[in-house]
Design a protein around this motif. Structure first.
Motif: not given
Lengths: 310, 621
Positions: B278-293
């Motif tokens: 769960g951590t792998i997939i949800f966190a990486v999905l959140m990472a996709l939409v970030q605007h700050n490095l």
């Protein structure tokens, strides 16, 4: 001695030279069949080679705003990776002892590198259409990668190993994967994934000649463009061979099997070319929906069937 | 002095020195800290080869029955963790000397870093659960101070970090009390608890939560993204990116492998794997939409923990080796990524992906090191991330049938990670540059060296993966899983693909490509003025496309429920901190409504209370 053997395998056969020649020939088949579908005559067999030589003689242009090094090196990285994937795949088929644990994962990963290098190259070109193409290429990549991984696992689950050697051994002992229900479903999904991996219509969204004027390729010219075209030819060769290895008993040059090998390959690319010629291009969101929708469902069904032993 | 005690005390004492150095001379403080950390590294290397060591002092005995020792124990596993803690200490302090030069921060920063090193060494070496928790707690407190040295918004981030880690640490304390009562000892090396029954499972869960909150797995991850923006970059690179991973996963491995011996296929193993996947997939999905490095990287710092929890939690030897190797690899490349982000921030003053672009030519070293670390985290062969992920995939095949699901999630998570880093490379280094960044220079020497070192380590650990596996990981795991070192080495590295040859061949391929170029007319590359778009020649400056909306199609347009997930993730609905905050707020609202300021209400409450008290005293006792 070993080093020389590896270099030979990588550079001449079954690596670079062999793969490049067959890949270019395959693009000729594509062009010829497409032409026949269009009721045209089509080019002679040496046309892709002539095109490559012609491109080498053309001027190389780099846009002023581009990151020139990244822009020029990207196609070469893609070429190196595509060749490596082909070499590992063929070596495992021809000399099973050269197979190693988990080489199918390695090949799966390495086959993504040509796409990544195209993305990096387009991104470095600084052309907005190229960048749009790059974004689409990336979305397409992770769209088809999900069903591709799952159908790859249908075979892996049945065999209980990631290695090509055991996958091929299992198929020669127990019959090809295509002989089972899960294998057939997986094969269908695999064809669509291959279509997307080779960015052929209906999934040529990153290149989109009519709207993006080549997309990821837009700023390439001369020798780099030749390498880009060569990469596409090689991927058009490697991806069907990967499918044949995973689901259709692999390839071989021993005696009469050379004929069946060619027939298997031609069968797969014919299906791909026909899909290409009978469909319009889809939008990127439609493509993502297609791979995460019906294709995902199909691949999961295949996986469940495979776990159950069908 | 005892060598183990020395490793803890030396940085702690050295950390007192910067306190006496004024802000102006903070470079001196940096050099002192660097010297201390190098000394610590030298000692850590020395005792790494020296074999197992123990040190114990009886502090007191409770009721003549329960002895309480200050005991330290060094063996294979924590020796290598210690080694890397010291290594990251050296790198981060070296980097900080360059990074802090332009910043108005006092030299107490170096004291905090040194004390962190001391406490981390203590936590790793401790052989008594309570001593471990004590050092663990010191780390939490120092982290609070370090976050508070940050930019605007640091108070909220520091508070959130402290609250979340503090609560989970309190849970660990409860678990330790339970262990003390039920087992009568807190010595980690001799504890064996069955993870069955209510207390057994509860104890395990509390310790597990403590470990994964430190490492940053979901749902206890939200302090990392929250602190990512305001905190000084070296601090993120040091704590959540590298040290906390080493410590958290170290503790997780100790409890699940040594103390509780979680078996493959058990419910707790399944639970851990679900948390990991769960951590792998949800966190990486959140990472996709970030605007700050920095925020994007922090979500990857969360996502990668998933692989480690998945590997260690599965209980399968190969996957455990993979999980622990991934812990090490992640510490290396994530530290490198954050340091690179720091270099970009140092020179441009921003980490906003919309602003940046086209820095590759101006900051070539940062670009190359970040590209290498980005490909490592995405698991592209032949870098190190690929090896550890590959081992985890291998392991997933051996367990029960449902492991296939985790395998799919792990492989797919890797593809999304790659997508996210393609966006980073495009938005920061490729693409087009804004005019105002034309004068940006490469980061200074002190900042470059750690980045280059970590990037080289990524290549070395990928190409010569046997080296770290046989030196560090396998000996640590072999003892606890009941598989001998030799067997383990065979099952993980034999028949393993040969990255050395593959790398050589990749280079041969590059040469082939360059030869093709040489055949072409590449001697006279024409640099054209402007790009050609839609039949027009466009001005370069207008044609800037930041990568922030690369994946908008995927995140927004697919399905309303799907995009709601992203919205919620952005707004913090998946954040356990906010959820508890809301629950707490509602409880307080009820209590507040009782305090309405009317005397008669208060009087009646008092009388009711008196009545209850009288009843209890008269009848119930």
């Amino acid at each position: 001695m070993d080093a020389a053997k590896y270099l030979f395998n990588y550079l001449i056969f079954p690596g670079f030279l062999f793969t490049a020649v067959v890949g270019l020939l395959a693009t000729w088949v594509d062009r010829k069949v497409t032409a026949r579908v269009h009721w045209r005559v089509g080019p002679p067999w040496y046309q892709p080679f002539a095109d490559t030589v012609k491109l080498l003689g053309k001027e190389v242009i780099v846009p002023a705003g581009a990151r020139a090094t990244g822009f020029l090196i990207a196609p070469v990285v893609g070429l190196a990776a595509a060749t490596l994937a082909s070499a590992i795949l063929w070596m495992a088929n021809l000399y099973p002892s050269s197979s190693f644990v988990g080489d199918s994962i390695v090949v799966l990963y390495i086959m993504t590198i040509p796409a990544i290098s195209m993305i990096i190259g387009a991104s470095a070109s600084g052309n907005p259409l190229g960048i749009l193409g790059a974004a689409r290429e990336m979305k397409l990549l992770f769209a088809y990668e999900l069903p591709l991984v799952i159908i790859m696992l249908t075979t892996v689950v049945k065999v209980g190993s990631f290695s090509f050697e055991e996958i091929l051994g299992y198929q020669s002992a127990n019959g090809i994967m295509l002989g089972s229900v899960s294998g057939v479903i997986a094969f269908i999904v695999a064809i669509f994934c291959a279509q997307a991996k080779c960015t052929m219509i209906p999934f040529d969204i990153p290149e989109a000649e009519t709207e993006l004027a080549g997309g990821t390729h837009i700023e390439y010219s001369g020798a780099p463009l030749a390498v880009v075209k060569l990469n596409m030819g090689i991927m058009f060769f490697v991806m069907p061979i990967f499918i044949i290895t995973m689901f259709w008993g692999g390839v071989s040059f021993a005696g009469l099997r050379i004929l069946t090998t060619i027939l298997k390959y031609v069968a797969i690319i014919t299906i791909m070319i026909l899909i290409k010629n009978t469909n319009p291009r889809v939008r990127i969101d439609q493509a993502v929906r297609f791979f995460w929708g019906p294709m995902l469902v199909l691949s999961i069904i295949a996986l469940i069937l495979a776990v159950l032993g069908y | 002095m005892n060598e183990l005690l020395f490793l803890i005390l030396m940085p702690a004492v050295a950390g007192l020195v910067p306190l006496f150095i004024p802000r102006k001379g903070k470079i001196v403080a940096g050099i002192v800290a660097l010297a201390a950390s190098v000394w610590m590294l030298v000692n850590a290397v020395r005792i790494f080869g020296a074999g197992a060591k123990e040190y114990s002092v009886r502090l007191f005995t409770i009721g003549g029955e329960l002895p309480f020792d200050f005991s330290l124990r060094l063996y294979q596993f924590n020796a290598f963790i210690l080694l890397f803690i010291a290594l990251f200490g050296v790198l981060v302090i070296f980097y900080s000397i360059g990074y802090m030069r332009g910043k108005d921060r006092s030299s107490i920063y170096y004291s905090f870093i040194l004390w962190t090193l001391s406490a981390a060494a203590g936590a790793v070496l401790a052989n008594n659960l309570l001593i471990l928790l004590m050092f663990w707690e010191v780390l939490t407190v120092i982290l609070f101070f370090l976050v508070n040295m940050g930019d605007e918004g640091h108070e909220i981030a520091a508070g959130k970090t402290f609250t979340m880690l503090g609560f989970t640490d309190a849970g660990m304390l409860l678990a330790i009390v339970i262990i003390w009562v039920t087992c009568g000892t807190l010595e980690i090396s001799s504890l064996k608890i069955a993870a069955t029954g209510f207390t057994g499972v509860l104890t395990f869960l509390l310790l597990f939560i403590g470990a994964i909150a430190k490492a940053g797995a979901m749902p206890f991850h939200s302090w990392i993204p929250a602190m990512a923006e305001p905190t000084p970059v070296p601090v993120i690179a040091f704590l959540p990116a590298s040290l906390d991973k080493l410590l958290g996963i170290y503790l997780l491995a100790r409890i699940s492998l040594d103390i509780f011996s979680i078996r493959t296929g058990s419910g707790l193993s399944l639970m851990m794997m679900i948390v990991g996947a769960g951590t792998i997939i949800f966190a990486v999905l959140m990472a996709l939409v970030q605007h700050n490095l920095k925020k994007l990287l922090s979500f990857h710092a969360v996502s990668q923990v998933g692989y480690m929890v998945l590997g260690v939690g599965s209980g399968i030897p190969v996957a455990i080796v993979g999980g622990l190797f991934h812990m090490l690899n992640n510490a290396i490349y994530k530290c490198g990524l954050f340091l690179g982000a720091g270099a970009v921030e140092f020179r441009t003053g921003t980490t906003d992906l919309e602003e940046l672009g086209g820095l590759a030519k101006l900051m070539p070293v940062t670009f190359v090191t970040m590209a290498i670390t980005a490909f490592s985290i995405s698991g592209v062969p032949p870098f190190n991330g690929f090896v550890s992920k590959w081992l985890i995939y291998q392991g997933m095949l051996e367990g029960p049938g449902y492991n296939v699901i985790f395998l799919v999630v792990a492989v797919f998570g890797s593809a999304l990670t790659l997508a996210s880093f393609v966006k980073v490379l495009h938005s920061v280094f490729l693409g087009r540059r804004q005019e105002k960044f034309a004068g940006v220079r490469e980061a200074g020497f002190a900042m470059q060296v750690p980045m280059i070192f970590l990037a080289i380590l990524c290549i070395v650990f990928g190409v010569y993966a046997r080296l770290p596996l046989e030196k560090f990981i396998i000996p640590s795991v072999a003892g606890t899983t009941g598989v001998s070192v030799e067997q383990m080495a065979v099952s993980t590295t034999s028949g393993y693909w040969n990255p050395v040859i593959a790398t050589v061949l990749l280079f041969a391929g590059l040469v082939v490509g360059l030869i093709i170029y040489a055949f072409g007319k590449t001697k006279h590359v024409r640099i054209d003025e402007n790009v050609w778009v839609g039949g027009n020649i466009m001005d370069n400056e207008e044609m800037r496309i930041p990568g922030t909306h690369f994946y908008k199609t995927v995140t927004d347009d697919l399905h309303p429920a799907w995009s709601a997930l992203f919205r919620d993730g952005q707004e913090g609905a998946l954040d356990i901190y906010n959820i508890w905050g809301r629950i707490g707020f509602n409880v307080v609202q009820v209590l507040r409504s009782l305090h309405n300021g009317i005397l008669s209400t208060y009087l009646s409450w008092a009388i009711i209370g008196l009545g209850v008290l009288t009843f209890v005293l008269m009848f119930a006792l």
